[in-house]
Motif scaffolding. Sequence first.
Motif, PDB file in Angstrom:
ATOM      1  N   PRO A  40       0.818  -1.207   0.000  1.00  0.00           N
ATOM      2  CA  PRO A  40       0.000   0.000   0.000  1.00  0.00           C
ATOM      3  C   PRO A  40       0.855   1.261   0.000  1.00  0.00           C
ATOM      4  CG  PRO A  40      -0.845  -1.573   1.584  1.00  0.00           C
ATOM      5  CD  PRO A  40       0.462  -2.119   1.098  1.00  0.00           C
ATOM      6  N   GLY A  41       0.579   2.140  -0.934  1.00  0.00           N
ATOM      7  CA  GLY A  41       1.279   3.410  -0.984  1.00  0.00           C
ATOM      8  C   GLY A  41       2.699   3.337  -1.511  1.00  0.00           C
ATOM      9  N   LYS A  42       3.096   2.163  -2.000  1.00  0.00           N
ATOM     10  CA  LYS A  42       4.470   2.009  -2.496  1.00  0.00           C
ATOM     11  C   LYS A  42       4.472   1.583  -3.960  1.00  0.00           C
ATOM     12  CE  LYS A  42       6.626   0.934   1.934  1.00  0.00           C
ATOM     13  NZ  LYS A  42       7.556   0.013   2.659  1.00  0.00           N
ATOM     14  N   GLU A  43       5.614   1.734  -4.567  1.00  0.00           N
ATOM     15  CA  GLU A  43       5.751   1.314  -5.959  1.00  0.00           C
ATOM     16  C   GLU A  43       5.898  -0.206  -6.042  1.00  0.00           C
ATOM     17  OE1 GLU A  43       7.902   5.319  -7.780  1.00  0.00           O
ATOM     18  OE2 GLU A  43       8.908   3.385  -7.848  1.00  0.00           O
ATOM     19  N   ARG A  44       5.635  -0.730  -7.213  1.00  0.00           N
ATOM     20  CA  ARG A  44       5.814  -2.157  -7.434  1.00  0.00           C
ATOM     21  C   ARG A  44       7.288  -2.532  -7.259  1.00  0.00           C
ATOM     22  NH1 ARG A  44       3.960  -3.265 -13.170  1.00  0.00           N
ATOM     23  NH2 ARG A  44       5.184  -1.382 -13.432  1.00  0.00           N
ATOM     24  N   GLU A  45       7.494  -3.719  -6.776  1.00  0.00           N
ATOM     25  CA  GLU A  45       8.853  -4.197  -6.533  1.00  0.00           C
ATOM     26  C   GLU A  45       9.002  -5.605  -7.104  1.00  0.00           C
ATOM     27  OE1 GLU A  45      11.774  -5.181  -2.702  1.00  0.00           O
ATOM     28  OE2 GLU A  45       9.598  -5.074  -2.444  1.00  0.00           O
ATOM     29  N   GLY A  46       9.979  -5.804  -7.957  1.00  0.00           N
ATOM     30  CA  GLY A  46      10.266  -7.144  -8.434  1.00  0.00           C
ATOM     31  C   GLY A  46      10.768  -7.993  -7.282  1.00  0.00           C
ATOM     32  N   VAL A  47      10.257  -9.214  -7.178  1.00  0.00           N
ATOM     33  CA  VAL A  47      10.606 -10.089  -6.069  1.00  0.00           C
ATOM     34  C   VAL A  47      11.494 -11.243  -6.511  1.00  0.00           C
ATOM     35  CG1 VAL A  47       9.665 -11.662  -4.327  1.00  0.00           C
ATOM     36  CG2 VAL A  47       8.496  -9.511  -4.826  1.00  0.00           C
ATOM     37  N   SER A  48      11.072 -11.948  -7.548  1.00  0.00           N
ATOM     38  CA  SER A  48      11.823 -13.130  -7.962  1.00  0.00           C
ATOM     39  C   SER A  48      11.436 -13.508  -9.373  1.00  0.00           C
ATOM     40  CB  SER A  48      11.532 -14.295  -7.012  1.00  0.00           C
ATOM     41  OG  SER A  48      12.309 -15.425  -7.345  1.00  0.00           O
ATOM     42  N   CYS A  49      12.340 -14.243 -10.028  1.00  0.00           N
ATOM     43  CA  CYS A  49      12.077 -14.685 -11.386  1.00  0.00           C
ATOM     44  C   CYS A  49      12.825 -15.986 -11.638  1.00  0.00           C
ATOM     45  CB  CYS A  49      12.514 -13.618 -12.387  1.00  0.00           C
ATOM     46  SG  CYS A  49      11.884 -13.876 -14.043  1.00  0.00           S
ATOM     47  N   SER A  56      17.486 -21.204 -13.755  1.00  0.00           N
ATOM     48  CA  SER A  56      18.195 -20.270 -12.880  1.00  0.00           C
ATOM     49  C   SER A  56      17.226 -19.224 -12.354  1.00  0.00           C
ATOM     50  CB  SER A  56      19.357 -19.622 -13.610  1.00  0.00           C
ATOM     51  OG  SER A  56      18.906 -18.971 -14.776  1.00  0.00           O
ATOM     52  N   THR A  57      17.576 -18.669 -11.211  1.00  0.00           N
ATOM     53  CA  THR A  57      16.656 -17.802 -10.491  1.00  0.00           C
ATOM     54  C   THR A  57      17.283 -16.463 -10.129  1.00  0.00           C
ATOM     55  OG1 THR A  57      17.330 -18.842  -8.414  1.00  0.00           O
ATOM     56  CG2 THR A  57      15.399 -19.762  -9.516  1.00  0.00           C
ATOM     57  N   HIS A  58      16.424 -15.512  -9.872  1.00  0.00           N
ATOM     58  CA  HIS A  58      16.834 -14.189  -9.413  1.00  0.00           C
ATOM     59  C   HIS A  58      15.960 -13.814  -8.223  1.00  0.00           C
ATOM     60  CE1 HIS A  58      19.021 -13.421 -13.229  1.00  0.00           C
ATOM     61  NE2 HIS A  58      18.017 -14.089 -13.776  1.00  0.00           N
ATOM     62  N   ARG A 104      16.427 -10.935 -16.976  1.00  0.00           N
ATOM     63  CA  ARG A 104      17.734 -10.329 -16.717  1.00  0.00           C
ATOM     64  C   ARG A 104      17.930 -10.152 -15.218  1.00  0.00           C
ATOM     65  NH1 ARG A 104      18.786  -5.625 -21.256  1.00  0.00           N
ATOM     66  NH2 ARG A 104      18.727  -6.985 -23.086  1.00  0.00           N
ATOM     67  N   ASN A 105      16.881  -9.754 -14.569  1.00  0.00           N
ATOM     68  CA  ASN A 105      16.891  -9.561 -13.123  1.00  0.00           C
ATOM     69  C   ASN A 105      15.443  -9.482 -12.661  1.00  0.00           C
ATOM     70  OD1 ASN A 105      15.992  -6.814 -13.615  1.00  0.00           O
ATOM     71  ND2 ASN A 105      18.110  -6.380 -14.182  1.00  0.00           N
ATOM     72  N   VAL A 106      15.221  -9.225 -11.398  1.00  0.00           N
ATOM     73  CA  VAL A 106      13.843  -9.227 -10.891  1.00  0.00           C
ATOM     74  C   VAL A 106      13.013  -8.088 -11.477  1.00  0.00           C
ATOM     75  CG1 VAL A 106      14.409 -10.428  -8.756  1.00  0.00           C
ATOM     76  CG2 VAL A 106      14.496  -7.930  -8.815  1.00  0.00           C
ATOM     77  N   ASP A 107      13.667  -7.033 -11.905  1.00  0.00           N
ATOM     78  CA  ASP A 107      12.921  -5.919 -12.491  1.00  0.00           C
ATOM     79  C   ASP A 107      12.277  -6.307 -13.821  1.00  0.00           C
ATOM     80  OD1 ASP A 107      15.160  -3.293 -11.308  1.00  0.00           O
ATOM     81  OD2 ASP A 107      13.465  -4.307 -10.362  1.00  0.00           O
TER      82      ASP A 107
END
Length: 125
Positions: A40-49, A56-58, A104-107
Amino acid sequence: VQLQASGGGFVQAGGSLRLSCTASGFTLEYYAVGWFRQAPGKEREGVSCINSSDGSTHYADSVKGRFTISREDYKNTVYLRMNSLKPEDTAVYYCATDHVAECRNVDSTLVMNYRGKGTLVTVSS
């Protein structure tokens, strides 16, 4: 393409949850799949991929060592196991995918074209 995220809920700090992301009309096996969250009230954040090519994971630094992403391609499902949950993990979690084999990364999860309705995770202190 439809993605369905599930498994969210209310948990005390230190607890665990496992989120699931199931696809219909799309075979996840061939593509990277990830999770991002929005508090809530925050920007989206990449967590994992997780990549399709070699699995392979990020992970975001904020969840590294606590969260584990995995996939069961025969179920067309990707999971996010979340351990040692903290109140700051409280957010709506979304799964996402696109016609790419690797993140490439979580983003990368933030720009994926296919995303499901989220599932709410609430962690109490």
